[in-house]
Motif scaffolding. Structure first.
Motif, PDB file in Angstrom:
ATOM      1  N   UNK A  63       0.806  -1.221   0.000  1.00  0.00           N
ATOM      2  CA  UNK A  63       0.000   0.000   0.000  1.00  0.00           C
ATOM      3  C   UNK A  63       0.839   1.271   0.000  1.00  0.00           C
ATOM      4  N   UNK A  64       2.039   1.206   0.591  1.00  0.00           N
ATOM      5  CA  UNK A  64       2.833   2.426   0.782  1.00  0.00           C
ATOM      6  C   UNK A  64       4.132   2.467  -0.016  1.00  0.00           C
ATOM      7  N   UNK A  65       4.395   1.419  -0.776  1.00  0.00           N
ATOM      8  CA  UNK A  65       5.584   1.339  -1.629  1.00  0.00           C
ATOM      9  C   UNK A  65       6.858   1.622  -0.827  1.00  0.00           C
ATOM     10  N   UNK A  66       7.537   2.734  -1.112  1.00  0.00           N
ATOM     11  CA  UNK A  66       8.830   3.014  -0.466  1.00  0.00           C
ATOM     12  C   UNK A  66       8.712   3.817   0.825  1.00  0.00           C
ATOM     13  N   UNK A  67       7.516   4.109   1.251  1.00  0.00           N
ATOM     14  CA  UNK A  67       7.330   4.868   2.483  1.00  0.00           C
ATOM     15  C   UNK A  67       7.664   3.994   3.690  1.00  0.00           C
ATOM     16  N   UNK A  68       8.569   4.449   4.584  1.00  0.00           N
ATOM     17  CA  UNK A  68       8.939   3.638   5.744  1.00  0.00           C
ATOM     18  C   UNK A  68       7.788   3.486   6.735  1.00  0.00           C
ATOM     19  N   UNK A  69       7.752   2.364   7.397  1.00  0.00           N
ATOM     20  CA  UNK A  69       6.726   2.122   8.406  1.00  0.00           C
ATOM     21  C   UNK A  69       7.010   2.971   9.644  1.00  0.00           C
ATOM     22  N   UNK A  70       5.980   3.545  10.275  1.00  0.00           N
ATOM     23  CA  UNK A  70       6.189   4.361  11.485  1.00  0.00           C
ATOM     24  C   UNK A  70       6.925   3.575  12.566  1.00  0.00           C
ATOM     25  N   UNK A  71       7.790   4.262  13.298  1.00  0.00           N
ATOM     26  CA  UNK A  71       8.631   3.597  14.294  1.00  0.00           C
ATOM     27  C   UNK A  71       7.814   2.902  15.380  1.00  0.00           C
ATOM     28  N   UNK A  72       6.677   3.501  15.781  1.00  0.00           N
ATOM     29  CA  UNK A  72       5.870   2.868  16.826  1.00  0.00           C
ATOM     30  C   UNK A  72       5.283   1.541  16.328  1.00  0.00           C
ATOM     31  N   UNK A  73       4.982   1.471  15.045  1.00  0.00           N
ATOM     32  CA  UNK A  73       4.449   0.225  14.485  1.00  0.00           C
ATOM     33  C   UNK A  73       5.559  -0.813  14.359  1.00  0.00           C
ATOM     34  N   UNK A  74       6.744  -0.353  13.975  1.00  0.00           N
ATOM     35  CA  UNK A  74       7.899  -1.257  13.903  1.00  0.00           C
ATOM     36  C   UNK A  74       8.191  -1.839  15.279  1.00  0.00           C
ATOM     37  N   UNK A  75       8.140  -0.974  16.291  1.00  0.00           N
ATOM     38  CA  UNK A  75       8.406  -1.427  17.659  1.00  0.00           C
ATOM     39  C   UNK A  75       7.407  -2.495  18.083  1.00  0.00           C
ATOM     40  N   UNK A  76       6.137  -2.312  17.711  1.00  0.00           N
ATOM     41  CA  UNK A  76       5.125  -3.315  18.035  1.00  0.00           C
ATOM     42  C   UNK A  76       5.436  -4.657  17.399  1.00  0.00           C
TER      43      UNK A  76
END
Length: 201
Positions: free
Chosen positions: A18-31
């Motif tokens: 859905x977001x292609x090259x946009x990085x995932x938010x850090x809070x979501x990565x942490x989860x």
């Protein structure tokens, strides 16, 4: 404790789609790191490694992931796992191809060993954790568990490694789609060649 983590790869792949090259938010990565940490703890508590290439139906003689019973060690590996899964599919394959070729070239009595992958950024006592993990060898099944590779994907990795050591582009990436018969571009091409044929007669 969870025995497998199908949702982690699915969540990351859905984000990439859905977001292609946009990085995932850090809070979501942490989860996701926390979820991976729990998954790895479940694996670390097993007495022996699972034979992933046999769908985990039998146990191997080694216990490569028991080192992850330590939280700091496990956190560093979980961070790597999530970072790895966020990579492009082809990049993932190329990394494991390189690992596989190294393991084959350095096998002892035909037994392959892989280095434990990790990321100590933000971990307590990173130097100490790195010193422990950097010399820790793991079996192929343990490596496959960490990167979430199944039997079929690993078989493709072996095949690529034996041919040219290069991972092919994934899916339709870099490929042209077949034009439909009524596509205006195809009609124009046909008309062009029909004219050339008439000129040649």
């Amino acid at each position: 404790l969870p025995e497998k983590s199908p949702s982690i790869r699915q969540i990351i792949n859905e984000w990439k789609r859905k977001n292609k090259d946009k990085p995932m938010p850090m809070e979501r990565v942490e989860g996701l790191v926390v979820e991976m940490d729990q998954f790895l703890l479940g694996k670390a508590l097993h007495e022996k490694c699972e034979d992933v290439e046999n769908n985990g139906r039998r146990r191997l003689k080694c216990s490569c992931l028991s080192i992850l019973r330590n939280y700091s060690n496990r956190r560093a590996v979980a961070q790597f796992c999530i970072s790895f899964l966020q990579r492009d599919h082809t990049d993932q394959n190329q990394t494991v191809i390189d690992w596989y070729r190294y393991a084959v070239a350095n096998a002892v009595n035909r037994k392959q060993s892989y280095l434990m992958p990790y990321d100590v950024s933000g971990v307590d006592d990173p130097g100490e954790v790195a010193a422990v993990l950097q010399n820790h060898k793991i079996c192929r099944s343990a490596m496959m568990t960490l990167v979430d590779f199944g039997k079929r994907r690993m078989s493709n990795i072996k095949s690529c490694a034996s041919k040219n050591g290069v991972a092919p582009q994934h899916g339709n990436k870099g490929k042209r789609k077949r034009l439909k018969d009524d596509d205006p571009r195809l009609i124009a091409i046909r008309e062009h060649f029909e004219i050339l044929i008439k000129l040649a007669e």
